[in-house]
Scaffold this motif. Sequence first.
Motif, PDB file in Angstrom:
ATOM      1  N   CYS A   1       0.836  -1.204   0.000  1.00 43.54           N
ATOM      2  CA  CYS A   1       0.000   0.000   0.000  1.00 43.54           C
ATOM      3  C   CYS A   1       0.868   1.250   0.000  1.00 43.54           C
TER       4      CYS A   1
ATOM      5  N   CYS B   1      -6.031  -1.610   1.504  1.00 43.27           N
ATOM      6  CA  CYS B   1      -5.929  -0.892   0.225  1.00 43.27           C
ATOM      7  C   CYS B   1      -6.221  -1.793  -0.967  1.00 43.27           C
TER       8      CYS B   1
ATOM      9  N   PRO C   1      -9.093   1.536  -3.634  1.00 42.50           N
ATOM     10  CA  PRO C   1      -8.740   2.858  -3.116  1.00 42.50           C
ATOM     11  C   PRO C   1      -9.566   3.195  -1.877  1.00 42.50           C
TER      12      PRO C   1
ATOM     13  N   MET D   1      -3.810   3.389  -1.574  1.00 44.44           N
ATOM     14  CA  MET D   1      -4.093   2.538  -2.732  1.00 44.44           C
ATOM     15  C   MET D   1      -2.899   1.619  -2.950  1.00 44.44           C
TER      16      MET D   1
ATOM     17  N   HIS E   1      -3.308   0.643  -8.724  1.00 43.20           N
ATOM     18  CA  HIS E   1      -4.374   1.643  -8.798  1.00 43.20           C
ATOM     19  C   HIS E   1      -3.816   3.056  -8.911  1.00 43.20           C
TER      20      HIS E   1
END
Length: 324
Positions: free
Chosen positions: A59, A78, A81, A107, A111
């Motif tokens: 993350c 995460c 999001p 995130m 992502h």
Amino acid sequence: AKEGRLPRKVARWEVFVVEQFDSQTFNRGWNFNVGVAIASAQKSASPDISDGMHFDFDCAVIQDIDYLPEKGVDYADCAVPMQLSSEIDRYNWKTPYMKSAGGIVGMNLAHWRQINGFGNDYFGWGGEDDELHHRLRINNLLMGDCYPHCTGKNDPNIGKKGLAIKRPRKGYGKFSGKYMHSANHTKRITDSESYARNVKMLQEIENDSPRWKTDGLSNLEFRILSTDVDKSDSADGVTYHHIKVHRGSGEYNLHGIQLAVPRSLCEDSSGSGGAGAGAWSVIELGSDVPWDMAALRVRAAAAVEAGGGGSCSSFVAKSPSLVL
């Protein structure tokens, strides 16, 4: 944050404090992009990044320094999001508004790359976090409903995904700003022209402008000026990285910057009177750059002595006038 949810989920913390070293207004989104680029060894962003700088992390979380997590916040959450700061004391234990994507957001790297990070051109206060909401919206990554702004148990938006960024369940997103916030906050709007540009960019992406595809991690450029690593909390699995960076890909020779010091600054210098009055000593900053005032005083004294101004054991004034 160290406790998080029990049992402990986060085994390793790499904390990056990125300092924007230039004369431009603070740029929150750009600074975070830099942190992600360094941690993921994104070599396209800087010639100073090498493969060996890569960290294998789950993350990446942007953390505002004026909010501290309460017990129960899970920084390892995460998979999608996540706005970890869903309950903030100054907002009556809510977010400022339903579409807020500011504060503490986590995130995974895939992502962050999918939305191309933050926009790089939001200088000063405001806009970059609201644009983050729209970057998530355009990429179908808004997994939250109306919480914590649902109007009641019968609100038709309860459980309706796509309204906001996902947030932890009640009780697990508490952040307190009682130690640091508005009383000590810098003035939020310091440049009305920059703020107007921020508003214009935000309006564009609200109308689905494709700018997000080319403005973010993909066109990020910077130079690393210095890196300090602090492992004093390594027993708890925490390593701190303090990194000073300069915007742009061009060579930035910090060490070659010249420091000019009036010899009259030193009480015992030959420049304090007579023929030496008004003379200056000039040296380059060199490899050991003085990052604080104490170090700068030492360098200023050395400049006077090296320039033939004699000894400089003390300054005439506590706040020396220097020219860089």
